[in-house]
Design an enzyme around this catalytic site. Structure first.
Site, PDB file in Angstrom:
ATOM      1  CE  LYS A 106     -32.511 -35.831 -42.513  1.00 16.34           C
ATOM      2  NZ  LYS A 106     -32.443 -35.717 -41.031  1.00 16.34           N
TER       3      LYS A 106
HETATM    4  P1  NAD Z   1     -36.604 -45.184 -37.916  1.00 14.06           P
HETATM    5  O1  NAD Z   1     -36.578 -45.559 -39.331  1.00 14.06           O
HETATM    6  O2  NAD Z   1     -35.673 -45.864 -36.970  1.00 14.06           O
HETATM    7  O3  NAD Z   1     -38.091 -45.359 -37.334  1.00 14.06           O
HETATM    8  C1  NAD Z   1     -39.209 -44.776 -37.931  1.00 14.06           C
HETATM    9  C2  NAD Z   1     -40.446 -45.309 -37.240  1.00 14.06           C
HETATM   10  O4  NAD Z   1     -41.600 -44.646 -37.773  1.00 14.06           O
HETATM   11  C3  NAD Z   1     -40.685 -46.805 -37.463  1.00 14.06           C
HETATM   12  O5  NAD Z   1     -41.145 -47.395 -36.264  1.00 14.06           O
HETATM   13  C4  NAD Z   1     -41.786 -46.828 -38.524  1.00 14.06           C
HETATM   14  O6  NAD Z   1     -42.574 -48.004 -38.486  1.00 14.06           O
HETATM   15  C5  NAD Z   1     -42.584 -45.618 -38.092  1.00 14.06           C
HETATM   16  N1  NAD Z   1     -43.447 -45.112 -39.161  1.00 14.06           N
HETATM   17  C6  NAD Z   1     -43.144 -44.871 -40.455  1.00 14.06           C
HETATM   18  N2  NAD Z   1     -44.227 -44.463 -41.114  1.00 14.06           N
HETATM   19  C7  NAD Z   1     -45.226 -44.424 -40.220  1.00 14.06           C
HETATM   20  C8  NAD Z   1     -46.596 -44.091 -40.285  1.00 14.06           C
HETATM   21  N3  NAD Z   1     -47.140 -43.700 -41.429  1.00 14.06           N
HETATM   22  N4  NAD Z   1     -47.348 -44.158 -39.152  1.00 14.06           N
HETATM   23  C9  NAD Z   1     -46.791 -44.563 -37.981  1.00 14.06           C
HETATM   24  N5  NAD Z   1     -45.504 -44.903 -37.864  1.00 14.06           N
HETATM   25  C10 NAD Z   1     -44.740 -44.830 -38.958  1.00 14.06           C
HETATM   26  O7  NAD Z   1     -36.390 -43.585 -37.869  1.00 14.06           O
HETATM   27  P2  NAD Z   1     -35.852 -42.697 -36.671  1.00 14.06           P
HETATM   28  O8  NAD Z   1     -34.387 -42.539 -36.841  1.00 14.06           O
HETATM   29  O9  NAD Z   1     -36.410 -43.196 -35.393  1.00 14.06           O
HETATM   30  O10 NAD Z   1     -36.488 -41.287 -37.049  1.00 14.06           O
HETATM   31  C11 NAD Z   1     -37.815 -40.940 -36.687  1.00 14.06           C
HETATM   32  C12 NAD Z   1     -37.985 -39.437 -36.798  1.00 14.06           C
HETATM   33  O11 NAD Z   1     -37.016 -38.785 -35.957  1.00 14.06           O
HETATM   34  C13 NAD Z   1     -37.745 -38.831 -38.184  1.00 14.06           C
HETATM   35  O12 NAD Z   1     -38.568 -37.713 -38.349  1.00 14.06           O
HETATM   36  C14 NAD Z   1     -36.294 -38.399 -38.129  1.00 14.06           C
HETATM   37  O13 NAD Z   1     -35.989 -37.397 -39.082  1.00 14.06           O
HETATM   38  C15 NAD Z   1     -36.243 -37.879 -36.726  1.00 14.06           C
HETATM   39  N6  NAD Z   1     -34.899 -37.792 -36.159  1.00 14.06           N
HETATM   40  C16 NAD Z   1     -34.118 -38.891 -36.057  1.00 14.06           C
HETATM   41  C17 NAD Z   1     -32.851 -38.763 -35.481  1.00 14.06           C
HETATM   42  C18 NAD Z   1     -31.958 -39.962 -35.257  1.00 14.06           C
HETATM   43  O14 NAD Z   1     -30.917 -39.792 -34.608  1.00 14.06           O
HETATM   44  N7  NAD Z   1     -32.278 -41.138 -35.733  1.00 14.06           N
HETATM   45  C19 NAD Z   1     -32.392 -37.521 -35.060  1.00 14.06           C
HETATM   46  C20 NAD Z   1     -33.236 -36.416 -35.162  1.00 14.06           C
HETATM   47  C21 NAD Z   1     -34.491 -36.562 -35.722  1.00 14.06           C
END
Ligand code: NAD
Length: 415
Positions: A106
């Site tokens: 990561k």
């Molecule tokens: P992103 O940046 O696209 O979206 C994050 C979202 O979380 C946004 O809508 C933001 O406003 C919201 N957010 C942030 N802080 C917040 C808070 N305090 N309260 C409420 N909402 C809040 O990120 P993503 O890629 O969608 O990732 C989200 C989660 O999924 C993370 O934990 C990431 O590690 C995990 N994840 C993502 C992927 C991927 O392919 N993108 C894969 C596996 C896991």
């Protein structure tokens, strides 16, 4: 913030708990608890005002026994080395659980990407990539998007790496734009994979999939695609939250309309839903709760008020270890992060395979192969959990950690 649990310590505690059900030698346990490599960099960036700013960046490779390291890059103001170490370890377990030939890594930069210009973001990304050059590569460590990063940022990483090599190296990152060798279906893969595991959970629990209500925290990549896929399948999205606040509508929120709205406005201002206190978000009465934002969201403080029947962990580490037994006592079925959100890395693997072959698959093929892998992983975990009387999280971790330990044993320790 003193009351926020340390995610690295929590991840280690979970690992220790899992290892107690596996018959591992103390040396193997010590080995699996440590990241293999940690890189910390200071990234100088020429800002638009002519001044130079310095950003802190990290890349952690937790384990490479089963293949090159694989893991996303996070841009967020609260990034810490401990968080990146924890997420790198989770990637090792995730890749192992879905049985794809990768280890775990990561990366992250301490930055709020919404507070800098596009040019500054590009400069930051390119210089970070330059600092990572000896560390990453298609056979070494392959970054992907995570919170705060996207396909455009992957394109800049790929371009910077390729310039240094003297030829185009699409396999250095996944989650690239389709035009540069990205895979069909990658953007929504994490959410699609999560939905496949959710459908399996409904089946084993004997819950009829019609008229089910859903609450999703996070409306970024994972949350917004999960909302759209579930909406298309007839689920009703009744509550959503992001960093701007929380909204609800018991008649359902159309995620496509909301997506259009959030292009220019904050989610919390959506006129076709009612704003409510985000601290009460996890109390929403719904069938399915999907945390899809950040870690440490469901804690011992709010776990008792969760009213969902199923929690599908789209986010990484959204539930603290102290919350797990509370949810279990309330008969809430958890699809743990390492299983639930592994669709992203699975299609990243497909992207890497397609890039190496220079032969690209149809979206139908991507989704069918993804479904096969997700369903197989779900039933493996479910069967193991029933046989060994473990919860889904411990069962998933036991399978994943066991495979990594076996790979380590077969390879031996050099020299
Ligand atoms: P992103 O940046 O696209 O979206 C994050 C979202 O979380 C946004 O809508 C933001 O406003 C919201 N957010 C942030 N802080 C917040 C808070 N305090 N309260 C409420 N909402 C809040 O990120 P993503 O890629 O969608 O990732 C989200 C989660 O999924 C993370 O934990 C990431 O590690 C995990 N994840 C993502 C992927 C991927 O392919 N993108 C894969 C596996 C896991």
């Amino acid at each position: 913030m003193a009351d926020v649990p340390n995610v690295w310590e929590m991840t280690l505690a979970r690992l220790d708990q899992t290892m107690s059900v596996l018959d591992l030698k103390p040396g193997v346990i010590k080995y699996l608890r440590e990241p293999r490599r940690i890189l910390e960099v200071a990234i100088p960036v020429k800002m638009d005002n002519g001044d130079i700013d310095i950003f802190k960046g990290y890349r952690v490779q937790h384990n490479t026994n089963r293949g090159p390291a694989k893991g996303g890059i996070r841009y967020h103001q609260d990034v810490t080395l401990d968080e990146i170490k924890a997420l790198a370890m989770l990637m090792t377990w995730k890749c192992s659980l879905v049985n794809i030939p990768f280890g775990g890594s990561k990366g992250g930069i301490v930055v709020d990407p919404s507070k800098i210009s596009k040019k500054e973001l590009e400069n930051l990304t390119r210089r970070y990539t330059y600092e990572l050059l000896p560390f990453i590569g298609p056979e070494k460590d392959i970054p992907a998007p995570d919170v705060g990063t996207n396909a455009q940022i992957m394109a800049w990483i790929m371009d910077t790496y390729s310039i240094a090599k003297g030829y185009m190296v699409p396999g250095v990152v996944t989650g690239k734009p389709i035009e540069l060798g990205g895979s069909q279906g990658r953007e929504e893969a994490t959410s699609r994979g999560a939905v496949y595991t959710l459908l399996c959970a409904l089946k084993v629990l004997g819950i009829d999939a019609s008229n089910l209500t859903v609450a999703i925290q996070g409306f970024g990549n994972v949350g917004s695609h999960a909302a759209k896929i579930l909406h298309d399948l007839g689920f009703k999205i009744i509550a959503l939250a992001d960093v701007s606040g929380a909204i609800q509508n018991k008649n359902g929120i159309d995620p496509y309309k909301l997506s259009e709205f959030t292009k220019g406005n904050a989610l919390a201002g959506y006129p076709e839903a009612e704003k409510f206190d985000p601290l009460k978000f996890f109390e929403t009465k719904c069938d399915i709760l999907i945390p899809a934002a950040l870690e440490n969201q469901i804690t011992e403080k709010n776990a008792a008020s969760v009213k969902a029947r199923i929690i599908a962990e789209g986010a990484n580490a959204p539930t603290t270890p102290a919350a797990d037994p509370i949810l279990k006592d309330n008969n809430i079925f958890i699809i743990p992060d390492v299983l639930c959100n592994s669709g992203g890395v699975t299609v990243s693997y497909f992207e890497w395979v397609q890039g190496n072959d220079a032969y690209f698959w149809s979206k139908r093929k991507v989704n069918l192969q993804l479904r096969d892998i997700m369903e197989k992983a779900f039933y493996e975990v479910y069967d193991f959990s029933t046989k060994r009387k473990l919860d889904m999280r411990n069962a998933a971790l036991a399978i994943a950690v066991g495979r990594v330990a076996q790979a380590m044993k077969l390879r031996g320790v050099y020299p």
